[in-house]
Write a protein that holds these residues in place. Structure first.
Motif: not given
Length: 132
Positions: A14-24, A38-46
């Motif tokens: 939840m809150g992952g960056k799947k949709a934004l990872h390319r732009r980031i 990467e201070p907010f790793l989550g599942m490592g999307g970026v």
């Protein structure tokens, strides 16, 4: 910087960056740097999808279940796969693991529990099971 093969995150978040990872990633890689934090790793999307690896990388997250999962993946991948090999996918098993107190488990069991629940929860949303 060294070229690296991008990888897919191990589970939804939840809150992952799947949709934004390319732009980031485009923006990150456009800036010369020797350290990536990467201070907010989550599942490592970026973190996992970058094509270039700087000399120093730092991955962190406030959620201890995430940091435990990545530590186990890094150091005990074959053992984790063995633990998860015959896990039953059912509502009863999902609810049993959801109700289980992770503090009573080993790091390997905690990682397997966390990954199981993340992969089977709708969109990676567990309703506060892993709240910090």
């Amino acid at each position: 910087m060294r070229k690296t093969v991008p990888a897919t995150p191990v589970a939804p978040w939840m809150g992952g960056k799947k949709a934004l990872h390319r732009r980031i990633i485009e923006r990150i890689e456009a800036i010369p740097h020797r350290t990536y934090v990467e201070p907010f790793l989550g599942m490592g999307g970026v973190f996992l999808r970058r094509s270039w690896r700087p000399r120093l990388e730092v991955a962190n997250d406030l959620n201890g279940e995430i940091t435990n999962l990545f530590r186990v993946l890094q150091r005990h991948y074959p053992q984790l796969m063995e633990v998860m090999r015959f896990q039953i996918t059912s509502r009863r098993e999902f609810e049993r693991l959801r109700a289980c107190d992770p503090a009573t488990l080993t790091d390997l069991e905690r990682a397997a529990r966390f990954l199981y629940l993340q992969r089977l929860a709708f969109g990676g949303q567990l309703g506060g099971v892993f709240a910090v």
